[in-house]
Write a protein that holds these residues in place. Structure first.
Motif, PDB file in Angstrom:
ATOM      1  N   ASN A 137       0.827  -1.216   0.000  1.00 62.02           N
ATOM      2  CA  ASN A 137       0.000   0.000   0.000  1.00 62.02           C
ATOM      3  C   ASN A 137       0.861   1.266   0.000  1.00 62.02           C
ATOM      4  O   ASN A 137       0.782   2.079   0.923  1.00 62.02           O
ATOM      5  N   PRO A 138       1.698   1.468  -1.012  1.00 60.28           N
ATOM      6  CA  PRO A 138       2.512   2.691  -1.032  1.00 60.28           C
ATOM      7  C   PRO A 138       1.624   3.927  -1.145  1.00 60.28           C
ATOM      8  O   PRO A 138       0.591   3.913  -1.814  1.00 60.28           O
ATOM      9  N   ARG A 139       2.056   5.020  -0.521  1.00 62.02           N
ATOM     10  CA  ARG A 139       1.214   6.209  -0.399  1.00 62.02           C
ATOM     11  C   ARG A 139       1.542   7.259  -1.460  1.00 62.02           C
ATOM     12  O   ARG A 139       2.666   7.348  -1.939  1.00 62.02           O
ATOM     13  N   LYS A 140       0.535   8.070  -1.729  1.00 62.41           N
ATOM     14  CA  LYS A 140       0.661   9.133  -2.729  1.00 62.41           C
ATOM     15  C   LYS A 140       1.723  10.155  -2.347  1.00 62.41           C
ATOM     16  O   LYS A 140       2.419  10.707  -3.207  1.00 62.41           O
ATOM     17  N   GLU A 141       1.866  10.414  -1.042  1.00 62.19           N
ATOM     18  CA  GLU A 141       2.813  11.440  -0.604  1.00 62.19           C
ATOM     19  C   GLU A 141       4.251  11.114  -0.985  1.00 62.19           C
ATOM     20  O   GLU A 141       5.063  12.025  -1.208  1.00 62.19           O
TER      21      GLU A 141
END
Length: 591
Positions: free
Chosen positions: A171-175
Motif C-alpha cells: 500500500n505505497p502512499r501518494k505522498e
C-alpha cells in the motif's frame, strides 16, 4: 553421453522431406520421461544440389521431445523444415557445398519454446516507460521516477510499472510520489497488474476523493484515520485514473511489440499465446506480420469486458476472420475472472483469515459465466481464463462442464492460467473435462509474496494446495507453461528451474517448498515445447524435433539434463530459428 538425470542416446528417424510427424495426442498429456528405441529408416541421399540441407547441426545433445522423448546427435534443415534427425553418421549425405554446418560440440538442441500466457506488446511498451521491475525499495523507485521525469519533460503523464507488492505492505502512499513529482500525474502499475500507485495529481484528475465510493470489483485504499485515498488502487479502481489518459498510439504499440519480440527471440521463444488482446493489439501484430517481422507464431486471446461482452461476440467472430495469417490467429478468448490473493481480490471458497467474511470476488458470476462459456464454445472459440483463487478455478471448471453439456464434447483445448490455489476435489476435473492447466511455475516457491502475504491469509491447510503442478500432472492432465510477462521473467528456463526445485532462482540446494509438488525436467520441457504447441493447435507443425516439422529450433550452451537443478536458469540461448530463419544468435564464431 551420461548425466545425473540418466538419459541415453537413441537413433531417431532418417526420413525424406515431406513426412509429417503425428502421434502426439497422447504423449502431450504427460512429461513422457521414458525413452525407447525408434526404428531407423533409410532413404536415398539427395542427388541434386537443391536437395542438400541449408543448415546441418552435428555433434549435439538433441532432445527431440517426440512421442518417445528420443535423443539424437544431428539435425538437417531444408526450406524451413526438418529433413533429418538421427546420428551424425547419417548427416553426411545432406551436406552440400552451401550447407551451413554447425558443430554443436555437445551443446543442447531443443524445439523452440512456447509461452502459453504472455503480454508481449504491453510488456514491450512498459520497457519504454518508467520501468521499476526488480527494484525492491521505495528509495530506488522514487529515484527512478525522478530520473525518468527529468528525461521526459514533455510527457503529460509519468507512467510505468513493476513495483513489488512487498513495498510498504502493498500500500505505497501518494505522498511518497508527491515528494519527487507533484506537478504532473504519476501512476505506476504493480508487477502483477492488479494494483497501481498514484500521486495526488493523478488521483485529482481521476476524480478520486474521500467521498468516492469503491467501484464494482475494485477498491480504493484509504488512510485508516482520515478516510482519504492513500494512493493505492486495486483492480477496476485503477481505471478511474487510466481512463483519463489518452490511449497509446499505433506507433507506440508497434514499438512495444518490436521490443517484446526482440526479447522473446533472445530467450528462444518461437510461439506464444498473447493474453488480453484488443483490436489495437491485433492491428499492431498484423502490421508487424505483413512487414515480415513477426518472429513468433501467435494465437491472440481477445479480452472479454464483463460489462459489455454481449456486444463483443459478433466483433470477435469478425476479427477471427480478419486477423488471420500463417503466423497470426485470433482464435482464443480471454476471460479475466478474479484478482490476486495478495490484495484479497482473488475469489476464494473460504474467507481470507483476518478479513471477516471477505472472499474476494468473481468478475463474472456463475449465472453469467456459464452461458457465456457455452456460447463461446458453440462459436468455436478456445477459452483462456485467468483464475487464481480456488473459487475462480472451480467456477471456470463448472462453466466448461456446462459448455460441454450444452454443445457436446469437442476438441476445444480450453485452458486456465495462473492456477494458484486449488480445492483438492477439482484436481481431477482437468483431465476429465480435457482442460489444459496453464501454470506460471516461476511463482511456485516460498518467496516474500508467499511467506508474508499469501500463507498468512490462507493458513497452512489451504496453503498446501498452492501451485500443485505435480498433483495435476499425476491425474493425466496436460500441463503447459507461461510467463505472464511483464509480470515476471519471460525466460522459460527460470520457470522450469523453479518447477523442478520449488525454490527461488538464487537459492542454494535445499528443501523444496511443498515437496509433494516437485516435478521432473522432461515434464517441464514438454510444457514449454510440445504441450505449448498443442494448446495452440499446432502440435503437427512445431513443438518437437521431427522430420517434416517446421525448423523452430534453439541451441542452448549447456545440456539441461547435465546441470544441477539449481543451475538450470544459468543456461543461455545461443541461437533461435523460426522456420529455419535465424531470429537471434550469439554464437561465438560463424560455423
Amino acid at each position: 553421453m551420461k548425466s545425473s538425470w540418466g538419459f541415453r542416446l537413441v537413433l531417431v528417424t532418417t526420413l525424406g522431406a515431406g513426412w509429417t510427424a503425428t502421434g502426439h495426442a497422447q504423449s502431450a498429456l504427460d512429461g513422457g520421461s521414458g525413452v525407447s528405441n525408434s526404428k531407423s529408416i533409410s532413404v536415398n541421399p539427395p542427388t541434386a544440389q537443391a536437395s542438400f540441407a541449408e543448415i546441418a547441426f552435428r555433434n549435439g545433445a538433441v532432445y527431440t521431445v517426440d512421442a518417445a522423448r528420443s535423443w539424437a546427435e544431428a539435425v538437417a534443415v531444408r526450406d524451413g523444415r526438418i529433413v533429418y534427425v538421427g546420428p551424425d553418421i547419417g548427416l553426411t549425405k545432406w551436406i552440400g557445398p552451401n550447407t551451413r554446418s554447425i558443430d554443436l560440440k555437445g551443446k543442447m538442441l531443443l524445439p523452440g519454446f512456447h509461452d502459453s500466457h504472455v503480454h508481449l506488446l504491453g510488456g514491450g511498451i512498459e520497457l519504454g516507460e518508467c520501468n521499476v521491475n526488480g527494484m525492491t525499495t521505495v528509495e530506488q523507485i522514487l529515484e527512478a521516477v525522478k530520473t525518468y521525469a527529468a528525461m521526459h519533460p514533455d510527457k503529460k503523464w509519468i507512467r510505468g510499472g513493476g513495483w513489488p507488492l512487498t513495498l510498504e505492505d502493498g500500500n505505497p502512499r501518494k505522498e511518497l510520489l508527491d515528494q519527487v513529482i507533484s506537478d504532473r500525474p504519476v501512476i505506476l502499475e504493480a508487477f502483477d497488474g492488479h494494483s497501481s500507485w498514484a500521486n495526488s495529481k493523478a488521483l485529482e484528475i481521476g476524480g478520486i476523493t474521500k467521498s468516492t465510493p469503491d467501484p464494482p470489483r475494485g477498491r480504493i485504499e484509504r488512510d485508516p484515520k482520515t478516510g482519504e485515498p492513500s494512493g493505492t488502487l486495486r483492480e477496476s479502481a485503477i481505471r478511474l485514473v487510466t481512463n483519463k489518459i489518452s490511449p497509446y498510439t499505433h506507433e507506440e504499440n508497434l514499438r512495444g511489440l518490436r521490443r517484446g519480440l526482440k526479447l522473446a527471440g533472445q530467450l528462444g521463444i518461437t510461439s506464444i499465446q498473447e493474453a488480453s488482446v484488443a483490436e489495437h493489439h491485433l492491428k499492431a501484430f498484423t502490421e508487424v506480420d505483413q512487414a515480415g517481422e513477426l518472429t513468433v507464431r501467435t494465437v491472440a486471446a481477445m479480452k472479454i469486458e464483463p460489462a459489455t461482452f454481449t456486444g463483443q461476440l459478433p466483433q470477435f467472430v469478425k476479427w477471427r476472420d480478419k486477423f488471420r495469417s500463417k503466423r497470426l490467429r485470433a482464435t482464443s478468448i480471454k476471460i479475466f475472472l478474479d484478482g490476486v490473493i495478495e490484495s484479497r481480490t482473488a475469489a476464494v471458497i473460504e474467507p481470507y483469515l483476518g478479513g471477516g467474511q471477505d472472499r474476494g470476488w468473481l468478475n463474472l458470476e456463475p449465472d453469467v459465466l456459464k452461458p457465456l462459456a457455452a456460447e463461446l464454445d458453440r462459436l468455436g472459440f478456445q477459452i483462456h481464463v485467468h483464475a487464481i483463487g480456488d473459487r475462480a478455478i472451480q467456477a471456470t471448471l463448472d462453466a466448461f462442464e456446462f459448455a460441454r453439456h450444452c454443445n457436446g464434447s469437442r476438441d476445444s483445448r480450453h485452458h486456465i492460467a495462473h492456477l494458484e490455489l486449488f480445492d483438492p476435489p477439482d484436481l481431477v476435473r482437468f483431465r476429465r473435462l480435457g482442460v489444459i492447466a496453464n501454470f506460471q511455475s516461476l511463482w511456485a516457491s516460498a518467496d516474500l509474496y508467499i511467506l508474508k502475504m499469501t500463507e498468512p491469509i490462507l493458513g497452512p491447510e489451504r496453503s498446501r494446495w498452492l501451485y500443485p503442478i505435480r498433483s495435476v500432472a499425476n491425474t493425466g492432465a496436460m500441463i503447459v507453461g507461461g510467463s505472464d510477462w511483464s509480470v515476471t521473467s519471460m525466460n522459460p528456463l527460470d520457470a522450469i528451474q523453479v518447477a523442478v526445485t520449488r525454490r527461488d532462482l538464487d537459492d542454494e540446494p535445499g528443501a523444496p517448498w511443498i515437496p509433494e509438488e516437485v516435478v521432473d525436467l522432461p515434464l517441464m520441457i514438454a510444457a514449454y515445447t510440445i504441450n505449448g504447441a498443442f494448446v495452440n493447435f499446432q502440435e503437427h507443425e512445431t513443438g518437437s524435433i521431427e522430420v517434416g516439422k517446421s525448423a523452430d529450433l534453439i541451441v542452448l550452451d549447456k545440456n539441461l539434463f547435465e546441470l544441477p537443478r539449481h543451475e538450470i536458469h544459468k543456461a543461455k540461448v545461443l541461437l533461435t530459428l523460426l522456420e529455419g530463419q535465424e531470429i537471434y544468435s550469439s554464437l561465438a564464431t560463424a560455423p
